[in-house]
Enzyme design. Structure first.
Site, PDB file in Angstrom:
ATOM      1  CE  LYS A  21      29.619  -4.605  75.561  1.00 52.51           C
ATOM      2  NZ  LYS A  21      29.723  -5.741  74.639  1.00 52.51           N
ATOM      3  CG  ASN A  31      28.020  -3.129  67.333  1.00 55.32           C
ATOM      4  OD1 ASN A  31      27.320  -2.140  67.100  1.00 55.32           O
ATOM      5  ND2 ASN A  31      27.590  -4.143  68.071  1.00 55.32           N
ATOM      6  CG  ASP A  91      32.303  -8.100  75.824  1.00 55.15           C
ATOM      7  OD1 ASP A  91      31.985  -6.926  75.563  1.00 55.15           O
ATOM      8  OD2 ASP A  91      31.501  -8.938  76.266  1.00 55.15           O
ATOM      9  CB  ALA A 128      37.639 -14.392  71.424  1.00 54.65           C
TER      10      ALA A 128
END
Length: 399
Positions: A134, A279, A347, A377
């Site tokens: 991470k 999250n 990340d 991403a």
């Protein structure tokens, strides 16, 4: 000027100009050339500069092959000295730099048509071995998002330590320091990526990432002293993470905590964390409220603030992100994306968020920027494969 202040000034000039001369430093600082030679020698022994004839050059990338052990009590003494000197500075006075303490892992990725069931063996559609962790992913994201990054991680004394050094050296990350330990191997992760929807399953062995010492954290002081943001996760030993938070708090540096993998220990540090970025799963565990929609996410965010958090951003995948700041909720819808690989999406978000805050954006602006960055991403294969600033600007303009 005190010795420590003089050496910090030398490091600052090196950071700005890459090289310094003994004669130039002696003239600017009003001391003898012999004093400067002594300073440069001491900084070189600490691994902060590289001596050369007539001066020194910046040492931005370092694999700390000499093992560092605890000297006992140094970290508390350091904090007391910093507090006594009242070094706390306003974030606005910092220069847009992000420091990241985190993990470097070797990722073993298997692409599968679907996730295997219990006891089932599946033939993979392909596999790769690459860089991850991470911390390393977030450092890559923050760097690609256009800010100056200093990354600190720890690896073993094995073949993967050189792999880590080569990967980071080839990246755009401004500077890094890799410590080594002979107690544990370099961290690793086993990752399944489903071709059905791009979702992933990950098992991590932290290894060397869990062996940071207080002395190693104390060496972060110089890099933090001119940083705007410290970004952390929970892949390192928590004692070291807590020490880094305390150090940043003392220096007046904004702290972003991505509480992953989840650990209830983070609750003990909430008062010193400026932005918490769980999250849905991590927010549910922190709050005790299962998140199933935006309403339950709001309730979870409020519960986390009641536990002591200052600001909370809950990342919710395709449902976007929910920001709670000063009792005000803001929902940031997800940007459209053709999902290829969600490994490292969180990340990407956190690295881009830290970069945007360091560059002076408001928290809402930074969260929106980070959402666009993360959307790009997930359209790429590989956790460390990040978009660049221009691509993010184009995605923002599309909205």
């Amino acid at each position: 000027m005190f010795l420590e202040e003089r050496r910090n000034q030398i490091l600052k000039w090196l950071d700005e100009h890459d090289r310094v001369t003994v004669n130039g430093l002696a003239s600017q600082l009003g001391v003898t050339r012999e004093t400067i030679r002594t300073d440069l020698g001491a900084l070189a022994r600490e691994g902060l500069v590289q001596r050369c004839y007539g001066g020194a050059i910046a040492l931005r990338r370092n694999l700390q092959e000499k093992l560092i052990s605890e000297s006992g009590g140094n970290f508390e003494v350091l904090l007391e000295r910093l507090q006594a000197r009242q070094t706390v500075a306003k974030v606005s006075e910092k220069n847009g730099k992000v420091c990241i303490l985190g993990a470097f892992n070797v990722d073993i990725v298997a692409k599968v048509a679907r996730f295997p069931r219990g006891g089932e063996s599946l033939l993979a559609l392909g596999s790769t071995l690459g860089p991850g962790g991470k911390g390393a992913n977030q450092a890559m994201a923050a760097s690609c998002a256009g800010t100056r990054v200093h990354f600190v991680a720890k690896v073993g004394i094995d073949q993967f330590s050189k792999f880590a050094f080569d990967h980071l050296s080839a990246s755009g990350i401004h500077s890094f320091r890799l410590y080594q330990t002979d107690r544990e191997p370099t961290g690793s992760a086993i990752i399944y990526v489903s071709q059905e929807n791009g979702e992933n399953m990950i098992a991590i062995y932290s290894g060397a990432n869990k062996t940071f010492t207080d002395d190693e954290i104390a060496e972060l002081t110089h890099e933090l002293s001119d940083a705007s943001v410290l970004l952390l996760q929970l892949e390192n030993n928590f004692e070291a993470t807590r020490s880094a938070i305390r150090l940043a708090h003392t220096l007046g540096v904004r702290v972003i905590m991505n509480p992953a993998p989840f650990s209830a220990e983070v609750l003990s540090c909430l008062a010193m964390i400026d932005v918490l970025t769980p999250n849905e799963t991590e927010a549910s565990l922190l709050s005790g409220i299962e998140i199933v929609d935006l309403a339950s996410a709001r309730a979870a965010a409020q519960a986390i603030v009641q536990l002591g958090a200052r600001r909370v951003i809950i990342t919710m995948g395709s449902r976007g992100a929910l920001l709670l700041d000063n009792q005000q909720f803001h929902h940031i819808p997800a940007f459209p994306a053709l999902s290829v690989d969600t490994t490292g999406a969180g990340d990407a978000f956190n690295g881009a968020l830290a970069a945007a805050l360091a560059q002076g954006q408001s928290l809402l602006q930074a969260a929106t920027w980070a959402s666009a960055f993360a959307a790009l991403a997930v359209e790429r294969e590989g956790a460390s494969n990040m978009p660049d600033r221009q691509q993010v600007m184009a995605r923002l303009h599309q909205r």
